[in-house]
Design an enzyme around this catalytic site. Structure first.
Site, PDB file in Angstrom:
ATOM      1  N   ASP A  28     -26.130  76.729  13.313  1.00 52.40           N
ATOM      2  CA  ASP A  28     -26.849  76.594  14.590  1.00 52.40           C
ATOM      3  C   ASP A  28     -27.749  75.365  14.722  1.00 52.40           C
ATOM      4  OD1 ASP A  28     -25.609  79.019  14.878  1.00 52.40           O
ATOM      5  OD2 ASP A  28     -27.427  80.198  15.165  1.00 52.40           O
ATOM      6  N   GLU A  76     -24.934  79.376  18.149  1.00 49.66           N
ATOM      7  CA  GLU A  76     -25.301  80.621  18.822  1.00 49.66           C
ATOM      8  C   GLU A  76     -25.260  80.384  20.316  1.00 49.66           C
ATOM      9  OE1 GLU A  76     -29.117  82.323  17.800  1.00 49.66           O
ATOM     10  OE2 GLU A  76     -28.946  83.871  19.345  1.00 49.66           O
ATOM     11  N   LYS A 133     -20.833  82.013  18.101  1.00 49.47           N
ATOM     12  CA  LYS A 133     -21.266  83.373  17.765  1.00 49.47           C
ATOM     13  C   LYS A 133     -22.277  83.875  18.797  1.00 49.47           C
ATOM     14  CE  LYS A 133     -24.805  81.878  14.361  1.00 49.47           C
ATOM     15  NZ  LYS A 133     -25.977  82.483  14.963  1.00 49.47           N
ATOM     16  N   LYS A 136     -26.966  86.728  15.882  1.00 45.79           N
ATOM     17  CA  LYS A 136     -27.693  85.923  14.907  1.00 45.79           C
ATOM     18  C   LYS A 136     -26.833  85.677  13.668  1.00 45.79           C
ATOM     19  CE  LYS A 136     -31.294  85.986  17.598  1.00 45.79           C
ATOM     20  NZ  LYS A 136     -31.383  84.857  18.565  1.00 45.79           N
ATOM     21  N   VAL A 161     -30.559  76.463  10.811  1.00 41.37           N
ATOM     22  CA  VAL A 161     -31.768  77.062  11.390  1.00 41.37           C
ATOM     23  C   VAL A 161     -31.423  78.368  12.103  1.00 41.37           C
ATOM     24  CG1 VAL A 161     -32.828  74.809  11.689  1.00 41.37           C
ATOM     25  CG2 VAL A 161     -31.534  75.777  13.593  1.00 41.37           C
ATOM     26  N   THR A 162     -32.434  79.232  12.169  1.00 40.11           N
ATOM     27  CA  THR A 162     -33.688  79.197  11.449  1.00 40.11           C
ATOM     28  C   THR A 162     -33.585  80.057  10.184  1.00 40.11           C
ATOM     29  OG1 THR A 162     -34.694  81.082  12.647  1.00 40.11           O
ATOM     30  CG2 THR A 162     -35.036  78.869  13.555  1.00 40.11           C
ATOM     31  N   CYS A 166     -31.165  83.275  11.894  1.00 37.40           N
ATOM     32  CA  CYS A 166     -29.704  83.202  11.791  1.00 37.40           C
ATOM     33  C   CYS A 166     -29.212  82.890  10.383  1.00 37.40           C
ATOM     34  CB  CYS A 166     -29.171  82.204  12.807  1.00 37.40           C
ATOM     35  SG  CYS A 166     -29.372  82.809  14.503  1.00 37.40           S
ATOM     36  N   GLN A 206     -35.160  89.741  -6.929  1.00 38.21           N
ATOM     37  CA  GLN A 206     -34.412  90.837  -7.572  1.00 38.21           C
ATOM     38  C   GLN A 206     -33.096  90.347  -8.183  1.00 38.21           C
ATOM     39  OE1 GLN A 206     -34.657  94.746  -5.494  1.00 38.21           O
ATOM     40  NE2 GLN A 206     -35.318  93.514  -3.748  1.00 38.21           N
TER      41      GLN A 206
HETATM   42  N1  TIU Z   1     -30.167  80.315  15.146  1.00 40.49           N
HETATM   43  C1  TIU Z   1     -31.241  81.118  15.200  1.00 40.49           C
HETATM   44  O1  TIU Z   1     -31.956  81.281  14.225  1.00 40.49           O
HETATM   45  N2  TIU Z   1     -31.559  81.670  16.441  1.00 40.49           N
HETATM   46  C2  TIU Z   1     -32.824  81.969  16.833  1.00 40.49           C
HETATM   47  O2  TIU Z   1     -33.032  82.471  17.940  1.00 40.49           O
HETATM   48  N3  TIU Z   1     -33.838  81.678  15.972  1.00 40.49           N
HETATM   49  C3  TIU Z   1     -35.170  81.788  16.186  1.00 40.49           C
HETATM   50  O3  TIU Z   1     -35.925  81.609  15.225  1.00 40.49           O
HETATM   51  N4  TIU Z   1     -35.619  82.039  17.398  1.00 40.49           N
END
Ligand code: TIU
Length: 233
Positions: A28, A76, A133, A136, A161-162, A166, A206
């Site tokens: 993403d 996304e 996709k 997430k 990210v993030t 995701c 873990q």
């Molecule tokens: N790609 C992804 O992480 N989508 C999000 O909406 N991330 C946020 O941190 N908002």
């Protein structure tokens, strides 16, 4: 030629890297998350927190391409009619702009709009897989698992990210499907530095409950040592 594993220094222990069975999975890295005026910014986030990941991702992507290894990008986003957008996801966020609304880079997180594109610095090349996709996680409602299995991929080097949203969701999905994930700290980013650190800590805790964590330098060093790689022989 059969290539033996190259050991990548990682936490909680070395990762036995098999380049021919590994895909670089870039999550993403879209304009809507990384550029001002997109969805991330509309949620009140500081996009500069994510932009530090661009340069290391560029270096890694260049090495991966040069070695002829599998690269997969994800985005996304949603259909223009928003038919794949759950009402709850649409409603949440609380900001003035929601998914599907018009923004400076077109309709927020809608496929085909400029903001949905991957940032130009990391634009996919022809032949590289791009997974669109609606969730997430990159496995939910996509053909990612089929594509990976058809290519004999069992290892995922995960960036993007993030970190806690995701990236973490995808790593958890991948783990349950039997893929080994190596997550690169410098190539992942969050709007919240604490969540970035916690997201990585949860993966490697873990004994590596969801996978391994390292930095891109360790991967680049292992790739150089593992030469000749597929396509470079
Ligand atoms: N790609 C992804 O992480 N989508 C999000 O909406 N991330 C946020 O941190 N908002």
């Amino acid at each position: 030629m059969q290539i033996g594993p190259a050991h990548i220094e990682a936490e909680p222990y070395d990762f036995a890297f098999r380049p021919e069975a590994a895909a670089l999975l870039i999550i993403d890295m879209q304009r809507d998350f990384l550029e001002p005026g997109g969805f991330g910014a509309a949620l009140g986030n500081d996009v500069s927190q994510l932009r530090r990941t661009i340069a290391p991702n560029q270096r890694l992507l260049a090495a991966w391409r040069a070695a002829g290894l599998t690269v997969i990008h994800t985005r996304e986003g949603h259909r223009p009619d928003l038919g794949d957008l759950p009402p709850g996801k649409h409603a949440r966020g609380g900001g003035p702009v929601r998914i599907g609304d018009a923004g400076p880079m077109g309709r927020i997180l809608v496929r085909g709009e400029p903001g949905h594109d991957i940032i130009p610095e990391l634009a996919p090349l022809p032949g590289e897989v791009v997974i669109d996709k609606p969730g997430k996680g990159a496995f939910f409602a996509t053909d990612l698992a089929h594509i990976l299995r058809n290519r004999g991929i069992t290892q995922l080097v995960v960036t993007g990210v993030t970190t806690e949203v995701c990236v973490n969701t995808t790593v958890r999905e991948a783990n349950d499907r039997g893929f080994d994930c190596l997550v690169l700290a410098d190539c992942c980013g969050s709007y919240f530095p604490d969540f970035h650190a916690a997201g990585l800590a949860m993966i490697k805790a873990q004994g590596g409950i969801f996978g391994w964590v390292t930095g891109s330098d360790s991967v680049l060093a292992a790739m150089a040592a593992a030469s000749p790689l597929k396509g470079a022989a």
